[in-house]
Design an enzyme around this catalytic site. Structure first.
Site, PDB file in Angstrom:
ATOM      1  N   TYR A 166       8.730 -30.587  38.125  1.00  0.00           N
ATOM      2  CA  TYR A 166       8.744 -31.977  37.660  1.00  0.00           C
ATOM      3  C   TYR A 166      10.451 -31.996  37.070  1.00  0.00           C
ATOM      4  O   TYR A 166      10.832 -32.972  37.289  1.00  0.00           O
ATOM      5  CB  TYR A 166       7.894 -32.097  36.250  1.00  0.00           C
ATOM      6  CG  TYR A 166       8.094 -33.525  35.786  1.00  0.00           C
ATOM      7  CD1 TYR A 166       7.712 -34.688  36.128  1.00  0.00           C
ATOM      8  CD2 TYR A 166       8.480 -33.575  34.404  1.00  0.00           C
ATOM      9  CE1 TYR A 166       7.773 -35.849  35.327  1.00  0.00           C
ATOM     10  CE2 TYR A 166       8.978 -34.883  33.507  1.00  0.00           C
ATOM     11  CZ  TYR A 166       8.530 -35.817  34.209  1.00  0.00           C
ATOM     12  OH  TYR A 166       8.728 -37.159  33.663  1.00  0.00           O
TER      13      TYR A 166
ATOM     14  N   SER B   5      14.051 -38.488  33.139  1.00  0.00           N
ATOM     15  CA  SER B   5      12.917 -37.922  31.922  1.00  0.00           C
ATOM     16  C   SER B   5      13.960 -36.874  31.469  1.00  0.00           C
ATOM     17  O   SER B   5      14.923 -36.342  31.970  1.00  0.00           O
ATOM     18  CB  SER B   5      11.888 -37.211  32.455  1.00  0.00           C
ATOM     19  OG  SER B   5      11.382 -36.018  31.389  1.00  0.00           O
TER      20      SER B   5
END
Length: 151
Positions: free
Chosen positions: A55, A42
């Site tokens: 995350y 990501s």
């Protein structure tokens, strides 16, 4: 950070780091020399976005694992790379309220969401022989999200 529980922390690391690591480990005996391995990470691994500490940390850890794996597998000519999408118009994202979609789009330098097809073309490139001299690399496919100054 204040609200994250240890269970939530562990769950994210188990899926985003441990899952990838041990999947690759178990696949190694079956990968032919000259194979290409691609991790999906990501753009959050590069950015320092509020409320994404765990995350983002999992994705950064995954990126580092990919770099080390690229070095460890180079003797077998196995390339290991990372694709890191930014805001992409997936089914999940498109289900968000219009205000959220506009915020996502305006947070990129290109002022729009990426399309799944654009991400797919980048993935196909890294997996193909056209990327035969690319290993240990993270390809950001984020419309400039990570470096856009006017977020």
């Amino acid at each position: 950070m204040e609200q994250t529980t240890e269970a939530e922390f562990d769950a994210q690391f188990n899926v985003n780091v441990k899952g990838h690591y041990f999947t690759l480990q178990r696949l190694l005996p079956y990968l032919a020399d000259g194979s290409s391995v691609l991790f999906t990470s990501s753009a959050s691994a590069t950015a320092a976005t509020l409320n994404t500490s765990v995350y983002a940390a999992t994705k950064a850890a995954l990126n580092k694992i990919a770099q080390v794996a690229a070095n460890e597998l180079a003797g077998r000519k196995i390339r290991v790379n990372v694709i890191s999408p930014g805001p992409v118009a997936t089914e999940l994202v498109l289900a968000a309220p219009e205000e959220v979609l506009n915020n996502f789009a305006s947070s990129t330098a290109l002022q729009r969401l990426g399309q799944p097809e654009e991400l797919a073309r980048a993935i196909l490139f890294l997996a193909s022989d056209d990327a035969s001299f690319v290993t240990g690399t993270e390809l950001l496919v984020d419309g400039g999200w990570t470096n856009y100054a006017y977020k």
